[in-house]
Each structure stands twice: as C-alpha cells, then as structure tokens.
Scaffold this motif. Structure first.
Motif, PDB file in Angstrom:
ATOM      1  N   CYS A  76       0.759  -1.131  -0.041  1.00  0.00           N
ATOM      2  CA  CYS A  76       0.150  -0.341   0.241  1.00  0.00           C
ATOM      3  C   CYS A  76       0.951   1.385   0.001  1.00  0.00           C
ATOM      4  CB  CYS A  76      -1.051  -0.300   1.275  1.00  0.00           C
ATOM      5  SG  CYS A  76      -1.970   1.339   0.926  1.00  0.00           S
ATOM      6  N   LEU A  77       0.429   1.963  -0.835  1.00  0.00           N
ATOM      7  CA  LEU A  77       1.268   3.414  -0.649  1.00  0.00           C
ATOM      8  C   LEU A  77       1.150   4.303  -0.138  1.00  0.00           C
ATOM      9  CD1 LEU A  77       1.730   3.319  -5.032  1.00  0.00           C
ATOM     10  CD2 LEU A  77       3.152   2.589  -3.349  1.00  0.00           C
ATOM     11  N   GLN A  78       0.224   4.399   0.675  1.00  0.00           N
ATOM     12  CA  GLN A  78      -0.508   5.587   1.457  1.00  0.00           C
ATOM     13  C   GLN A  78      -0.120   5.059   3.020  1.00  0.00           C
ATOM     14  OE1 GLN A  78      -3.420   4.862  -0.784  1.00  0.00           O
ATOM     15  NE2 GLN A  78      -3.834   7.275  -1.279  1.00  0.00           N
ATOM     16  N   LYS A  79      -0.409   6.102   4.143  1.00  0.00           N
ATOM     17  CA  LYS A  79      -0.107   5.601   5.102  1.00  0.00           C
ATOM     18  C   LYS A  79      -1.567   5.360   5.798  1.00  0.00           C
ATOM     19  CE  LYS A  79       3.087   6.847   8.532  1.00  0.00           C
ATOM     20  NZ  LYS A  79       3.135   7.323   9.653  1.00  0.00           N
ATOM     21  N   PRO A  94      -6.321  -2.912  10.416  1.00  0.00           N
ATOM     22  CA  PRO A  94      -5.162  -3.954  11.097  1.00  0.00           C
ATOM     23  C   PRO A  94      -4.761  -5.164  10.032  1.00  0.00           C
ATOM     24  CG  PRO A  94      -7.658  -4.123  11.024  1.00  0.00           C
ATOM     25  CD  PRO A  94      -7.426  -3.162  10.590  1.00  0.00           C
ATOM     26  N   ASN A  95      -4.947  -5.236   8.750  1.00  0.00           N
ATOM     27  CA  ASN A  95      -4.391  -6.422   8.039  1.00  0.00           C
ATOM     28  C   ASN A  95      -3.331  -5.121   7.394  1.00  0.00           C
ATOM     29  OD1 ASN A  95      -7.768  -7.180   7.958  1.00  0.00           O
ATOM     30  ND2 ASN A  95      -5.948  -8.478   8.894  1.00  0.00           N
ATOM     31  N   ILE A  96      -3.091  -4.316   7.269  1.00  0.00           N
ATOM     32  CA  ILE A  96      -1.693  -3.073   6.408  1.00  0.00           C
ATOM     33  C   ILE A  96      -1.542  -2.314   7.408  1.00  0.00           C
ATOM     34  CG2 ILE A  96      -1.642  -1.743   4.686  1.00  0.00           C
ATOM     35  CD1 ILE A  96      -4.219  -2.632   3.490  1.00  0.00           C
ATOM     36  N   ASP A  97       0.420  -2.904   7.394  1.00  0.00           N
ATOM     37  CA  ASP A  97       0.788  -2.185   8.685  1.00  0.00           C
ATOM     38  C   ASP A  97       1.193  -1.058   8.282  1.00  0.00           C
ATOM     39  OD1 ASP A  97       3.428  -2.878   6.632  1.00  0.00           O
ATOM     40  OD2 ASP A  97       4.121  -3.728   7.691  1.00  0.00           O
ATOM     41  N   LEU A  98       1.943   0.368   9.120  1.00  0.00           N
ATOM     42  CA  LEU A  98       1.972   1.891   8.703  1.00  0.00           C
ATOM     43  C   LEU A  98       3.461   1.233   7.271  1.00  0.00           C
ATOM     44  CD1 LEU A  98       2.156   2.323  12.265  1.00  0.00           C
ATOM     45  CD2 LEU A  98       0.308   2.583  10.650  1.00  0.00           C
ATOM     46  N   GLU A  99       3.910   0.415   7.894  1.00  0.00           N
ATOM     47  CA  GLU A  99       4.688   0.463   5.885  1.00  0.00           C
ATOM     48  C   GLU A  99       4.540  -0.181   4.695  1.00  0.00           C
ATOM     49  OE1 GLU A  99       6.222  -1.155   9.175  1.00  0.00           O
ATOM     50  OE2 GLU A  99       6.784   0.821   9.833  1.00  0.00           O
ATOM     51  N   ALA A 140      -8.247   9.010  10.539  1.00  0.00           N
ATOM     52  CA  ALA A 140      -6.807   8.301   9.617  1.00  0.00           C
ATOM     53  C   ALA A 140      -6.966   8.963   7.788  1.00  0.00           C
ATOM     54  CB  ALA A 140      -6.370   7.002   9.776  1.00  0.00           C
ATOM     55  N   MET A 141      -8.928   8.631   7.979  1.00  0.00           N
ATOM     56  CA  MET A 141      -8.775   8.788   6.231  1.00  0.00           C
ATOM     57  C   MET A 141      -9.143   9.607   5.485  1.00  0.00           C
ATOM     58  SD  MET A 141     -11.889   5.507   5.440  1.00  0.00           S
ATOM     59  CE  MET A 141     -12.430   5.901   3.991  1.00  0.00           C
ATOM     60  N   ALA A 142      -8.905  10.788   6.926  1.00  0.00           N
ATOM     61  CA  ALA A 142      -8.962  12.397   6.339  1.00  0.00           C
ATOM     62  C   ALA A 142      -7.355  12.928   6.434  1.00  0.00           C
ATOM     63  CB  ALA A 142     -10.268  12.766   7.452  1.00  0.00           C
ATOM     64  N   PHE A 148      -1.638   9.734   9.129  1.00  0.00           N
ATOM     65  CA  PHE A 148      -2.208   9.178   8.636  1.00  0.00           C
ATOM     66  C   PHE A 148      -2.328   9.930   6.919  1.00  0.00           C
ATOM     67  CE2 PHE A 148      -3.096   6.950  12.234  1.00  0.00           C
ATOM     68  CZ  PHE A 148      -2.445   5.153  11.935  1.00  0.00           C
ATOM     69  N   ASP A 149      -2.236   9.213   5.921  1.00  0.00           N
ATOM     70  CA  ASP A 149      -2.785   9.552   4.294  1.00  0.00           C
ATOM     71  C   ASP A 149      -3.787  10.471   4.435  1.00  0.00           C
ATOM     72  OD1 ASP A 149       0.299   9.915   4.044  1.00  0.00           O
ATOM     73  OD2 ASP A 149       0.490   8.099   2.837  1.00  0.00           O
ATOM     74  N   LYS A 150      -3.990  11.339   3.765  1.00  0.00           N
ATOM     75  CA  LYS A 150      -5.807  11.695   3.360  1.00  0.00           C
ATOM     76  C   LYS A 150      -6.049  10.574   1.864  1.00  0.00           C
ATOM     77  CE  LYS A 150      -8.622  15.182   2.354  1.00  0.00           C
ATOM     78  NZ  LYS A 150      -9.136  16.237   1.631  1.00  0.00           N
ATOM     79  N   VAL A 151      -7.157  10.091   2.044  1.00  0.00           N
ATOM     80  CA  VAL A 151      -7.454   9.483   1.213  1.00  0.00           C
ATOM     81  C   VAL A 151      -8.640   9.294   0.447  1.00  0.00           C
ATOM     82  CG1 VAL A 151      -5.497   7.119   1.810  1.00  0.00           C
ATOM     83  CG2 VAL A 151      -8.343   7.047   2.272  1.00  0.00           C
ATOM     84  N   VAL A 152      -9.537  10.230   0.702  1.00  0.00           N
ATOM     85  CA  VAL A 152     -10.499  10.770   0.639  1.00  0.00           C
ATOM     86  C   VAL A 152     -10.265  11.837  -0.269  1.00  0.00           C
ATOM     87  CG1 VAL A 152     -12.062   9.177   2.373  1.00  0.00           C
ATOM     88  CG2 VAL A 152     -10.783  12.125   3.118  1.00  0.00           C
ATOM     89  N   ASP A 153     -11.451  11.845  -0.981  1.00  0.00           N
ATOM     90  CA  ASP A 153     -10.819  13.081  -2.787  1.00  0.00           C
ATOM     91  C   ASP A 153     -12.751  13.912  -1.784  1.00  0.00           C
ATOM     92  OD1 ASP A 153      -9.562  12.077  -3.610  1.00  0.00           O
ATOM     93  OD2 ASP A 153     -10.362  11.162  -5.046  1.00  0.00           O
TER      94      ASP A 153
END
Length: 182
Positions: A87-90, A94-99, A159-161, A170-175
C-alpha cells in the motif's frame, strides 16, 4: 559447400533469441483475462505485466469513500510464488501495517499456483470490506477492531481524512469533504 558455410556464418552472427519467462506469460494471461471488479481499477504497461498499479475504492463498509493505492510486483517465479503487494499510503487497517505491507492468507500460506491475479485483487478489496482482527499486521488497529469497535470506526474515519491516531499521522485517502470524516 561454399553456400552452406556462408549460411552457417550468417546464422552464427544472428543474436540468440531469448525465451519469454513463464512468469511474464502467466501474468500477461491473468491480466488479459481480468474481468472488472467493482471497486478495483488496475493499470499496467502491456510490455511489462510484472508491475501493476492497483486502486481499491470500497463502495461500502468503514473504508467506503477511500482511494487506496497499491503496487503489485509479480516475482520472476510466479505463479510458484505469490505476487507482492504494498500500500502506497499510510492507512489505519488491521491487515496493513504502517509501511504498507499486506497480510492476506492467499499471499502467504494459502498461495497456490492455480490462483490468479484477479483473485488476489478481489482478496485485497475484501480486506477493506471485512477487516480481519485475527490475522493482523497492525496490532493496535486489530485490538481496536476486536475490543473497541466504536473507537476503531472513529480511528478509521479520522485516519482516512488525513488525521492522527495516537502519535501517527495518516495519509488522506478521501477526495471529498464529508461530515462523517470530521
């Protein structure tokens, strides 16, 4: 006899054609047979099917509205070894770590050469629809999901925001602005 020697010399000077690796052929076949999955988009260079850009946009669940970008690297010994996803974003999952490493059973112990890239793409989408606290890479998120579901929901939306959960930004992932992300 002279013509035969001339022909042999010409053949000797031609470059030896290299065979196309099995992994390349199989990856290309998987991608050509790919049937669109709602919530998934893929991009790749037809000349190099060994690297695929994947975007996951869940249309339901806690992660709805997010756009999650992954890169898929197909190994040289595919399909004997599973493709690798990052995943390219932080993100808070639970199933994807911070890296950005992904924990999905079919990418590890349950991998079989008969599985396809399409099936793995669908598996990654499923992680966003049904996060799994029993097989975590992010233990804090898994603990929240299993013991404190309301807190987990708040943390996911924050986190999504592009906000913080604890000390982690965390990285913003909502547009789009949406009151549920506030």
């Amino acid at each position: 006899m002279l013509k035969l020697k001339k022909l042999q010399k010409e053949q000797a000077n031609k470059p030896v054609s290299q065979s196309v690796p099995v992994a390349y052929i199989r990856a290309k076949k998987d991608l050509q047979e790919y049937e669109e999955i709602p919530g998934i988009s893929i991009k790749y260079d037809e000349a190099n099917p060994m690297r695929i850009d994947l975007e996951v946009c869940p249309n339901e669940g806690l992660y709805q509205g997010g756009k999650f970008k992954f890169v898929c690297e197909v190994p040289e010994d595919y399909p004997n070894r599973a493709p690798e996803f990052k995943c390219l974003q932080k993100i808070y999952h639970p199933n994807i770590d911070l890296e950005g490493h992904v924990c999905l059973n079919i990418l590890r112990n349950d991998w079989k050469p008969t599985l396809t890239l399409q099936l793995v793409f669908a598996g990654i989408l499923h992680l966003f629809l049904q996060p799994n606290a029993n097989d975590p890479l992010n233990k804090d998120a898994a603990n929240d999901l299993s013991k404190y579901p309301a807190q987990f929901k708040r943390h996911v939306l924050n986190a999504m925001a592009g906000g913080y959960v604890g000390d982690e930004k965390f990285d913003k992932v909502v547009d789009y602005p949406d009151r549920r992300y506030l």
